[in-house]
Design an enzyme around this catalytic site. Structure first.
Site, short mmCIF file in Angstrom:
data_model
loop_
_atom_site.label_atom_id
_atom_site.label_comp_id
_atom_site.label_asym_id
_atom_site.label_seq_id
_atom_site.Cartn_x
_atom_site.Cartn_y
_atom_site.Cartn_z
CB ALA A 23 48.03 42.84 20.11
CB THR A 74 37.53 36.69 44.91
OG1 THR A 74 37.54 35.24 44.98
CG2 THR A 74 38.10 37.24 46.22
CB CYS A 75 36.30 35.90 39.99
SG CYS A 75 38.08 35.59 40.07
#
Length: 428
Positions: free
Chosen positions: A185, A49-50
């Site tokens: 946004a 994973t990261c």
């Protein structure tokens, strides 16, 4: 075989090193096809994973796995040694349970890691590099993670802005599946909010962004999980009334949602509740909106206070989770011993049956040759008894010589059981 956990994570290695060691699924498929040619590396699961890359393996030589990890990533072994952690057997199992439960994560208690480990196991099984034994170890870790989730509150409290907004929505609205969410946004923060709410199963997501292409990109990411609509920024105030939840984070220097627009929206909604979350600094939503009946307005400071309190609660819950993991690790050791004992008992039973058949055939032959049956039975019983007692006698002697408390206790208890059974037999 040793159960090994070897890896690097956010505690031990920089982002740059973690990137260098990371594996994606396509690369892993290629790597696994190569490792199948090497029996010493043919039983492993790679979790990447990261925040971590870890190898879980059943191996006879742990150094082989370390060198394989270095070679696959073009890293000097000595460099890798400065950053890797290494656990074996019960310590490796404890580590896997902690990782699967979110106790070793950058964000304490996060649930995504369990799904990532399950996917890693599926990938390795598809590549045929997982034995039934290794699969059983992972299944036990999943069982432990489930118990941690169900019996402690380590993952019960929101500790990210995105997740906090999602949790807040459930407190205001009882029927999440009927909610319409307006995302004002499509930046990083609101993307997380949108993904959390989509995973919760909201009815519809409306995305409004100054650059329409960016809103459409987020809409594509969410489209598989929720109905999505993109509107132009100049249509924001006209669509406020459609939203049960509004999350705004534009980065604008001026307010983008006015008091009058919200007041008009509330009237159009016939005063149905409306949750408005302002994640922007400077603020996007006029603070006076909080005075309107049926409108719940939360700002960054409000959410941060909730997150800080929740993080404290998670840390307290993590203590309970660590105790539970420790107990489950002890239970795992007992289960392994029982399983090994069952295997050994079966082997001994097979040996006993073989000896019985062998002696029976010999006795039948001698009986046909005219040997006295009484004498034959006497010799048969002696030979069979001696052969059956040889292995237990050897174990008794080894246990006595070991001079270890647990062996001595086992020996004494076994002898006592034998005496008790003899007394019961005589009594009959």
């Amino acid at each position: 075989m040793t159960f090994l956990a070897l890896g690097v994570n956010h505690h031990t290695a920089s982002v740059e090193l973690r990137e260098q060691i990371a594996f994606n699924p396509e690369r892993l498929n290629t790597v696994f096809s190569e490792t199948r040619q090497h029996p010493e590396l043919a039983d492993m699961v790679v979790v990447s994973t990261c925040n971590r890359t870890e190898i879980y393996a059943l191996t006879k030589n742990t150094d082989d796995v370390l060198h394989w990890m270095a070679q696959c990533n073009g890293i000097d072994v000595n460099t890798l040694l400065r950053h890797v952690y290494h656990y074996e057997n019960v310590d490796a199992m404890t580590h896997l349970m902690r990782v699967a439960s979110g106790l070793d994560s950058l964000m304490l208690g996060e649930p995504q890691i369990l799904g990532q480990i399950k996917n890693a196991l599926i990938l390795a099984k598809d590549a045929e590099v997982v034995s039934p034994h290794l699969n059983r170890l992972f299944e036990y870790a999943f069982y432990a993670a489930k118990k941690v989730r169900s019996e402690t509150a380590v993952g019960a409290h929101a500790i990210s802005m995105g997740y906090a907004v999602a949790q807040l929505s459930t407190q205001v609205f009882s029927h999440v599946s009927q909610m319409t969410v307006l995302i004002v946004a499509a930046g990083e923060m609101n993307t997380l909010v949108a993904k959390h709410l989509a995973e919760m199963g909201v009815a519809k997501m409306i995305i409004c962004n100054r650059t329409r292409s960016k809103a459409e990109h987020l809409a594509q990411e969410l489209a598989t999980r929720v109905e999505v609509e993109v509107i132009d920024f100049d249509q924001l105030e006209n669509n406020l009334y459609r939203a049960d939840v509004v999350s705004s984070c534009t980065g604008s220097l001026h307010q983008v949602i006015s008091y009058s627009a919200v007041k008009r929206a509330v009237k159009q909604r016939k005063y149905q509740p409306m949750l408005m979350v302002d994640l922007a600094v400077p603020r996007d939503i006029d603070a006076k909106v909080d005075d309107l009946d049926s409108v719940y307005l939360y700002g960054v400071d409000d959410l941060q206070a909730v997150i800080d309190d929740n993080l404290s609660q998670r840390r307290q819950a993590a203590l309970d989770a660590e105790i539970l993991v420790s107990q489950l690790a002890s239970q795992f050791v007992i289960n392994e011993k029982v399983q090994r004992a069952g295997h050994d008992i079966q082997q001994y039973r097979d040996f006993a049956e073989h000896q019985r058949q062998k002696e029976l055939q010999l006795a039948l032959q001698q009986l046909q040759q005219g040997v006295d049956p009484a004498e034959l039975l006497e010799r048969l019983s002696q030979r069979l008894t001696n052969k059956m007692l040889h292995i237990p006698s050897k174990l008794f002697r080894e246990a006595a010589r070991a001079e270890q408390p647990e062996h001595a206790q086992w020996l004494n208890e076994t002898i006592q059981d034998i005496h008790d059974n003899m007394r019961k037999t005589k009594a009959r």
